[in-house]
Write a protein that holds these residues in place. Structure first.
Motif, mmCIF file in Angstrom:
data_model
loop_
_atom_site.group_PDB
_atom_site.id
_atom_site.type_symbol
_atom_site.label_atom_id
_atom_site.label_comp_id
_atom_site.label_asym_id
_atom_site.label_seq_id
_atom_site.Cartn_x
_atom_site.Cartn_y
_atom_site.Cartn_z
ATOM 1 N N VAL A 252 38.542 35.579 39.927
ATOM 2 C CA VAL A 252 37.979 36.700 40.863
ATOM 3 C C VAL A 252 37.794 38.090 39.741
ATOM 4 O O VAL A 252 38.317 38.186 38.885
ATOM 5 N N VAL A 253 36.799 38.710 40.087
ATOM 6 C CA VAL A 253 36.579 39.774 39.334
ATOM 7 C C VAL A 253 37.626 40.867 39.628
ATOM 8 O O VAL A 253 38.140 40.923 40.877
ATOM 9 N N GLY A 254 37.721 42.015 38.730
ATOM 10 C CA GLY A 254 38.802 43.021 38.940
ATOM 11 C C GLY A 254 38.671 43.757 40.164
ATOM 12 O O GLY A 254 39.619 44.436 40.657
ATOM 13 N N ASN A 255 37.539 43.894 40.573
ATOM 14 C CA ASN A 255 37.250 44.705 42.064
ATOM 15 C C ASN A 255 37.346 44.092 43.291
ATOM 16 O O ASN A 255 36.934 44.482 44.359
ATOM 17 N N ALA A 256 37.892 42.758 43.084
ATOM 18 C CA ALA A 256 38.094 41.772 44.555
ATOM 19 C C ALA A 256 39.506 42.568 45.040
ATOM 20 O O ALA A 256 40.222 43.490 44.629
ATOM 21 N N PRO A 257 39.559 42.296 46.517
ATOM 22 C CA PRO A 257 40.661 42.832 46.876
ATOM 23 C C PRO A 257 41.930 42.335 46.738
ATOM 24 O O PRO A 257 41.926 41.272 46.048
ATOM 25 N N PRO A 258 42.953 43.210 46.680
ATOM 26 C CA PRO A 258 44.386 42.651 46.199
ATOM 27 C C PRO A 258 44.813 41.057 46.596
ATOM 28 O O PRO A 258 45.310 40.392 46.124
ATOM 29 N N VAL A 259 44.483 40.964 48.017
ATOM 30 C CA VAL A 259 44.866 39.685 48.652
ATOM 31 C C VAL A 259 44.268 38.461 47.922
ATOM 32 O O VAL A 259 44.703 37.427 47.623
ATOM 33 N N LEU A 260 42.834 38.673 47.251
ATOM 34 C CA LEU A 260 42.270 37.609 46.538
ATOM 35 C C LEU A 260 42.881 37.718 44.889
ATOM 36 O O LEU A 260 43.114 36.743 44.183
ATOM 37 N N ARG A 261 43.392 38.806 44.484
ATOM 38 C CA ARG A 261 43.622 39.108 43.185
ATOM 39 C C ARG A 261 45.056 38.310 43.018
ATOM 40 O O ARG A 261 45.414 37.994 41.897
ATOM 41 N N CYS A 262 45.711 38.127 44.053
ATOM 42 C CA CYS A 262 47.422 37.781 43.980
ATOM 43 C C CYS A 262 46.951 36.145 43.884
ATOM 44 O O CYS A 262 47.872 35.411 43.641
ATOM 45 N N ARG A 263 46.020 35.870 44.397
ATOM 46 C CA ARG A 263 46.038 34.163 44.475
ATOM 47 C C ARG A 263 45.140 33.641 43.262
ATOM 48 O O ARG A 263 45.344 32.264 42.939
ATOM 49 N N VAL A 265 43.013 33.820 39.387
ATOM 50 C CA VAL A 265 43.083 34.336 38.058
ATOM 51 C C VAL A 265 42.133 35.507 38.076
ATOM 52 O O VAL A 265 40.957 35.279 38.309
ATOM 53 N N THR A 266 42.620 36.616 37.529
ATOM 54 C CA THR A 266 41.703 37.976 37.623
ATOM 55 C C THR A 266 40.993 38.282 36.326
ATOM 56 O O THR A 266 41.951 38.224 35.172
ATOM 57 N N VAL A 267 39.824 38.380 36.134
ATOM 58 C CA VAL A 267 39.160 39.004 34.895
ATOM 59 C C VAL A 267 38.541 40.342 35.236
ATOM 60 O O VAL A 267 39.121 40.828 36.018
ATOM 61 N N ALA A 268 37.929 40.873 34.330
ATOM 62 C CA ALA A 268 37.327 42.120 34.336
ATOM 63 C C ALA A 268 36.567 42.361 35.670
ATOM 64 O O ALA A 268 36.034 41.365 36.109
ATOM 65 N N ASP A 269 36.621 43.558 35.958
ATOM 66 C CA ASP A 269 35.480 44.083 37.057
ATOM 67 C C ASP A 269 33.951 43.672 36.978
ATOM 68 O O ASP A 269 33.380 43.374 35.766
ATOM 69 N N ASN A 270 33.306 43.963 37.963
ATOM 70 C CA ASN A 270 31.877 43.551 37.767
ATOM 71 C C ASN A 270 31.021 44.519 36.718
ATOM 72 O O ASN A 270 29.871 44.257 36.390
ATOM 73 N N ASP A 271 31.558 45.696 36.647
ATOM 74 C CA ASP A 271 31.049 46.762 35.637
ATOM 75 C C ASP A 271 31.421 46.433 34.051
ATOM 76 O O ASP A 271 30.905 47.202 33.332
ATOM 77 N N HIS A 272 32.241 45.225 33.936
ATOM 78 C CA HIS A 272 32.807 45.430 32.600
ATOM 79 C C HIS A 272 32.817 44.110 32.344
ATOM 80 O O HIS A 272 33.837 43.487 31.397
ATOM 81 N N GLY A 273 31.975 43.083 32.789
ATOM 82 C CA GLY A 273 31.522 41.633 32.092
ATOM 83 C C GLY A 273 32.419 40.638 32.696
ATOM 84 O O GLY A 273 32.927 39.785 31.843
ATOM 85 N N GLY A 274 32.971 41.041 33.946
ATOM 86 C CA GLY A 274 33.777 39.827 34.575
ATOM 87 C C GLY A 274 33.517 38.419 34.447
ATOM 88 O O GLY A 274 34.071 37.532 34.148
ATOM 89 N N VAL A 275 32.287 38.210 34.749
ATOM 90 C CA VAL A 275 31.687 36.926 34.795
ATOM 91 C C VAL A 275 31.722 36.446 33.344
ATOM 92 O O VAL A 275 31.849 35.115 33.147
ATOM 93 N N ALA A 276 31.267 37.175 32.376
ATOM 94 C CA ALA A 276 31.180 36.653 30.929
ATOM 95 C C ALA A 276 32.442 36.313 30.579
ATOM 96 O O ALA A 276 32.696 35.446 29.788
ATOM 97 N N GLU A 277 33.508 37.185 30.995
ATOM 98 C CA GLU A 277 34.886 36.792 30.506
ATOM 99 C C GLU A 277 35.531 35.602 31.335
ATOM 100 O O GLU A 277 36.017 34.450 30.769
ATOM 101 N N ALA A 278 35.246 35.548 32.496
ATOM 102 C CA ALA A 278 35.164 33.963 33.330
ATOM 103 C C ALA A 278 34.580 32.674 32.595
ATOM 104 O O ALA A 278 35.449 31.782 32.528
ATOM 105 N N ALA A 279 33.480 32.828 32.217
ATOM 106 C CA ALA A 279 32.602 31.702 31.593
ATOM 107 C C ALA A 279 33.484 31.498 30.459
ATOM 108 O O ALA A 279 33.369 30.385 29.913
#
Length: 286
Positions: A252-263, A265-279
């Protein structure tokens, strides 16, 4: 080239930035995945019409090959298509008793809703308001006024079913209302999502029982000969939760709700290349 799996990204709030743009680093990451033989798919709650409008704003509607994507899962899984072809590979509709039951529940609870025509005419919808203050509902109605008409049983019969019913409720008490609707409609797929318009209201989306992002992803992966363990998914909101739980690896990207970030693996938010980090992390692990 040997297929290395499938990478599935949500669109709004995940691949798109807060300004609804595509970051060059994320597009480059998708291209890198494809160079390694990975199939790339977008999984969005948007209808095919809404997505086309967004692609026009992004400047990629005329040449979809400029965006390194192979498949599209749209309307939260009610439809699946090749990214550059308009004809759906798979579509599911809500009809008959489940549709009638869903509308009866929403009417009894006094919840405003929109009934969208079956694929491929999902942009057209019927709407019913129950009189309360609901700015997000009014805003969506204004945005798509050219496709809207007041609800009537006669108009509904002419639809021959629905892609989905979108019920919109204010943030206060929204999750409780969504849970109540889901409990009253076991014959439907009820999926909640944060409004992409005001970022606060809750959308309660009602589909045929078989519809979900994970169900569409499973169908697509099987069609491509790709095992569940070879699928990676990245998302940001409640309507991504079933897909994230199903995939072999999920972020999940860093701007996801806390309940999802707890479940997940969290990467950068959608403004800072979260998808690129996950990939990059997933590809490196493989």
């Amino acid at each position: 080239m040997k297929r290395l799996g499938m990478f599935i990204s949500d669109l709004d709030g995940t691949l798109l930035t807060s300004e609804r743009r595509l970051a060059a680093v994320d597009v480059a990451a998708l291209a890198e995945l494809r160079r390694h033989g990975v199939r790339v798919a977008l999984a969005t709650g948007r209808s095919e019409h809404s997505l086309e409008r967004q692609l026009q704003l992004l400047g990629v509607a005329r040449d979809k090959r400029s965006l390194p994507v192979d498949y599209l899962i749209f309307s939260t899984g009610a439809g699946v298509s090749l990214f550059d072809a308009p004809t759906p590979l798979r579509s599911l509709a809500l009809a008959g008793t489940p549709l009638a039951g869903a509308l009866d529940v929403l009417d009894r609870l006094g919840i405003d809703y929109m009934v969208h025509k079956p694929i491929p005419h999902t942009a057209h919808f019927l709407f019913r308001r129950h009189g309360g203050d609901n700015p997000d509902f009014a805003r969506r109605l204004e945005l798509y006024a050219d496709f809207a008409q007041p609800f009537s049983r006669q108009a509904l019969a002419s639809f021959g079913g629905a892609t989905e019913v979108v019920a919109i409720v204010p943030a206060a008490g929204g999750h409780e209302k969504a849970a109540r609707v889901a409990a009253l409609l076991p014959e439907c797929s009820v999926i909640k999502a944060t409004s992409p318009l005001d970022g606060q209201s809750l959308w309660i989306e009602i589909f045929a029982l078989e519809v979900s992002k994970s169900g569409a992803a499973a169908w697509l992966a099987t069609s491509c000969g790709i095992a569940r363990e070879e699928v990676c998914a990245v998302g940001n909101d409640y309507n991504d939760e079933d897909l994230l739980s199903w995939a072999g690896q999920a972020y999940v990207v860093g701007n996801a709700p806390p309940v999802l970030r707890c479940r997940f693996v969290t990467v950068a938010d959608n403004d800072h290349g979260g998808v690129a980090e996950a990939a990059a992390r997933w590809l490196a692990d493989r």
